[in-house]
Motif scaffolding. Structure first.
Motif, PDB file in Angstrom:
ATOM      1  N   VAL A 265       0.838  -1.199   0.000  1.00 32.48           N
ATOM      2  CA  VAL A 265       0.000   0.000   0.000  1.00 32.48           C
ATOM      3  C   VAL A 265       0.872   1.247   0.000  1.00 32.48           C
ATOM      4  N   VAL A 266       1.923   1.259   0.825  1.00 31.53           N
ATOM      5  CA  VAL A 266       2.815   2.419   0.870  1.00 31.53           C
ATOM      6  C   VAL A 266       3.474   2.627  -0.488  1.00 31.53           C
TER       7      VAL A 266
ATOM      8  N   VAL B  96       3.190   6.030  -2.662  1.00 32.13           N
ATOM      9  CA  VAL B  96       4.379   6.761  -3.129  1.00 32.13           C
ATOM     10  C   VAL B  96       4.264   7.051  -4.619  1.00 32.13           C
ATOM     11  N   ARG B  97       3.828   6.024  -5.380  1.00 29.51           N
ATOM     12  CA  ARG B  97       3.657   6.254  -6.819  1.00 29.51           C
ATOM     13  C   ARG B  97       2.634   7.345  -7.075  1.00 29.51           C
ATOM     14  N   MET B  98       1.525   7.321  -6.307  1.00 26.66           N
ATOM     15  CA  MET B  98       0.477   8.322  -6.489  1.00 26.66           C
ATOM     16  C   MET B  98       0.951   9.712  -6.091  1.00 26.66           C
ATOM     17  N   LEU B  99       1.963   9.772  -5.199  1.00 24.06           N
ATOM     18  CA  LEU B  99       2.538  11.069  -4.828  1.00 24.06           C
ATOM     19  C   LEU B  99       3.497  11.590  -5.894  1.00 24.06           C
ATOM     20  N   GLY B 100       3.712  10.779  -6.923  1.00 23.35           N
ATOM     21  CA  GLY B 100       4.564  11.202  -8.026  1.00 23.35           C
ATOM     22  C   GLY B 100       6.037  11.023  -7.754  1.00 23.35           C
TER      23      GLY B 100
ATOM     24  N   ALA C  69      11.448  10.692   1.438  1.00 23.90           N
ATOM     25  CA  ALA C  69      10.466  11.682   1.904  1.00 23.90           C
ATOM     26  C   ALA C  69       9.058  11.277   1.495  1.00 23.90           C
ATOM     27  N   ALA C  70       8.896  10.807   0.261  1.00 26.24           N
ATOM     28  CA  ALA C  70       7.574  10.381  -0.203  1.00 26.24           C
ATOM     29  C   ALA C  70       7.100   9.151   0.573  1.00 26.24           C
ATOM     30  N   THR C  71       8.059   8.240   0.851  1.00 29.98           N
ATOM     31  CA  THR C  71       7.688   7.056   1.619  1.00 29.98           C
ATOM     32  C   THR C  71       7.221   7.440   3.013  1.00 29.98           C
ATOM     33  N   ARG C  72       7.933   8.393   3.633  1.00 28.15           N
ATOM     34  CA  ARG C  72       7.545   8.837   4.962  1.00 28.15           C
ATOM     35  C   ARG C  72       6.167   9.489   4.927  1.00 28.15           C
ATOM     36  N   HIS C  73       5.916  10.287   3.870  1.00 34.01           N
ATOM     37  CA  HIS C  73       4.603  10.937   3.721  1.00 34.01           C
ATOM     38  C   HIS C  73       3.498   9.888   3.600  1.00 34.01           C
ATOM     39  N   ALA C  74       3.741   8.854   2.794  1.00 32.46           N
ATOM     40  CA  ALA C  74       2.748   7.804   2.618  1.00 32.46           C
ATOM     41  C   ALA C  74       2.477   7.089   3.931  1.00 32.46           C
ATOM     42  N   GLU C  75       3.566   6.819   4.678  1.00 29.65           N
ATOM     43  CA  GLU C  75       3.371   6.154   5.957  1.00 29.65           C
ATOM     44  C   GLU C  75       2.609   7.032   6.920  1.00 29.65           C
TER      45      GLU C  75
END
Length: 590
Positions: free
Chosen positions: A549-550, A554-558, A565-571
């Motif tokens: 899911v994460v 991350v992919r959806m966050l571009g 940073a994107a991984t942390r945001h997703a988490e």
């Protein structure tokens, strides 16, 4: 709810099976990966028309199948005229009151052939598309990615308001439509009578003229033959008189004492009488001779009398000729001789009475139109009263819902105005929205952006589900195809939270491109497109575990999969959702 969705050979998708759950299900994927294909697959189950060229290249047909779990208690109402047979049993479930419900499985299928023809199936048996559409509409409410655009249509807005007026409003609309139909029928009948009025007057004038001719003549059956015989007699009156008087002279004699037949018979009788009593046979012959003499005298007198009477009044023959000519003229005009004239007169009188009665019919038609119009006005007034009473309630409920969707200062108004009565009443509606303070409310088509329209649609769906609307609770499964279009950031999170609240106690399927919404899902599917030198296909997978899911978030966050940073945001998005669930659970501990 929709338990399983199977798709075969539908555009990019060769084969896909989605095992769905209750609550919020999301489907994500890159643009062009095939999310809209799955949306169209659901649309096919709802009885929609198949799009051109949806069969996967190289395949002979596409097939879509949906398995729905429904309480057996609702099957009779769901059938409503069609046979729902072959329903298999699923595991029993407990309802909200703790009672066990028997659950049945309904399988809807749709096959699309390469030539565009389609076939519908219900529990593996052939069914009509109409039956499929009607049953699926009770199970699924589909809000397509352009569905919110329907909100700008006045007819859709009126349907929405009437839905909030309660179930009786639909009966009022039916009554109004029937009353309007009666008004239209009465108007058409009156128009036909009025259009025929000038022609009717011309026909009536002709009939009156012809009847006056016939009535003036006053013909009698057999009169034509009698007149013809009388004309021949009058034409030969002199010859007839001469024959009668001549016969009288021959029988009775003339003034020069020329013996006539009567005198000769009398002389013969006298001679025979002289021998009376001597020969019985001669006596008998003498009696006959006396009888002939008496008959001859009488016949001569009659011939003389008749001959003296044979005379025509002055102008009698001319009058007879004129009447006979008129009889013959009318016989030629109407055909069938004098009997045809008499028969035509009877028909003409009947037609005249009918045309005169048409005037009365026109009067009745006007009265019927007035009654029908009065009935229509009554139903129009009943619809308007219900709408005026419900509009403020809808406005208040919508303001509450919009506030929860990051539009706290939005004003929602329902404006009604009179219009020409139609099947849905005599009200024109305009849904008004002021998204921001200090701005006058304007029609949705002018004031709302795409994202605002999406949230307005979601708010209306939420009202219908939470009981703010007096309407009956709708289908258990709601499908939103990119209803989050045009929004992002904090607003996207608010929309996601509203979708999740909407999914409590029911099933919501959302096709989305926003990670804020996807992170709130109970079940997450991802569609991935892959290409080879020969073909392109899409695969649908159910994400299992937090790591998958994460990665999708991350992919959806571009960002790339190695972007820390994107991984942390997703988490953090997932953690925020867990914290929210924990807080909600603690708040509900008794």
């Amino acid at each position: 709810m929709l338990v399983e969705l199977r798709v075969e050979n539908l555009l990019l998708i060769e084969r896909a099976e989605l095992r769905l759950s209750d609550g919020l299900n999301v489907l994500t994927g890159e643009t062009g990966a095939g999310k809209s294909v799955l949306a169209h697959a659901l649309d096919l189950l709802l009885g929609a028309r198949a799009k051109q060229g949806i069969v996967r290249p190289g395949a002979s047909e596409s097939y879509v199948e949906g398995c729905f779990a429904v309480p057996r208690s609702v099957l009779p109402a769901l059938a409503d005229g069609c046979a729902i047979e072959g329903c298999s049993d699923l595991d029993d479930e407990e309802d909200a009151s703790g009672e066990v419900e028997q659950i049945a499985e309904i399988v809807l299928g749709r096959r699309v052939l390469a030539d565009g023809r389609t076939r519908a199936y219900l529990n593996g048996r052939s069914a009509s598309v109409g039956d499929l559409r009607r049953i699926a509409a009770e199970l699924v409410a589909f809000h397509g990615q352009h569905e919110h655009r329907r909100l700008i249509e006045p007819s859709e807005q009126l349907d929405l308001l009437d839905g909030f007026c309660g179930s009786l409003q639909q009966q009022r609309r039916q009554d109004c439509a029937q009353a309007l139909s009666r008004v239209r029928d009465a108007e058409a009948a009156l128009a036909r009578l009025q259009d025929l009025q000038s022609a009717r007057e011309r026909e009536l004038g002709l009939l009156e003229h012809e009847l006056s001719e016939i009535d003036a003549l006053d013909p009698k059956p057999g009169e034509q033959e009698r007149l013809q015989r009388e004309r021949e007699r009058l034409r030969a009156i002199d010859a007839l008189r001469a024959a009668a008087l001549g016969g009288a002279i021959e029988i009775g004699g003339d003034e020069q004492e020329m013996p006539g037949a009567a005198r000769l018979l009398a002389a013969a009788s006298a001679r025979i009488d002289q021998m009376q009593g001597l020969d019985g046979e001669l006596d008998a012959l003498g009696q006959r001779c006396r009888a002939l003499a008496l008959e001859a005298q009488d016949l001569g007198a009659e011939l003389h009398r008749h001959g003296e009477q044979l005379d025509a009044a002055e102008g009698e023959l001319q009058r007879l000729e004129e009447r006979l000519a008129e009889v013959e003229r009318l016989s030629r005009k109407h055909g069938g001789g004098l009997e045809g004239v008499i028969a035509y007169a009877e028909q003409a009188r009947g037609r005249r009475d009918e045309l005169v009665g048409a005037e009365v019919a026109a009067g009745r038609a006007k009265q019927q139109l007035q009654v029908a119009q009065s009935e229509l006005d009554k139903h129009v007034a009943a619809l308007r009263k219900a709408r005026e009473k419900t509009a403020p309630k809808l406005e208040a409920a919508m303001r509450t819902q919009l506030a929860s969707l990051a539009m706290p200062d939005a004003r929602f108004e329902v404006r009604l105005s009179p219009r020409e009565p139609g099947a849905t009443g005599g009200d024109a509606i305009e849904l008004m929205l002021a998204p921001n303070p200090g701005v006058a409310a304007a029609p949705l088509r002018e004031s709302a952006s795409g994202g605002e329209l999406s949230r307005t649609m979601l708010a209306l769906s939420a009202i219908a589900d939470t009981g703010d609307s007096p309407t009956v609770r709708g289908p258990v499964t709601l499908v939103f195809d990119e209803i989050d279009a045009g929004i992002g950031g904090h607003t996207a999170r608010a929309v996601g939270a509203r979708l999740r609240e909407l999914a409590q106690g029911r099933q919501v399927i959302c096709i989305t491109h926003l990670p804020q919404i996807a992170s709130l899902a109970r079940t997450h599917f991802s569609i991935v497109k892959g290409s080879t030198a020969k073909s392109t296909s899409a695969t649908v997978v159910r994400l299992a575990g937090e790591q998958e899911v994460v990665g999708e978030l991350v992919r959806m966050l571009g960002a790339g999969k190695d972007d820390i940073a994107a991984t942390r945001h997703a988490e953090e998005l997932l953690d925020a959702d867990r914290r929210r669930e924990a807080t909600s659970s603690v708040a509900h501990v008794p």
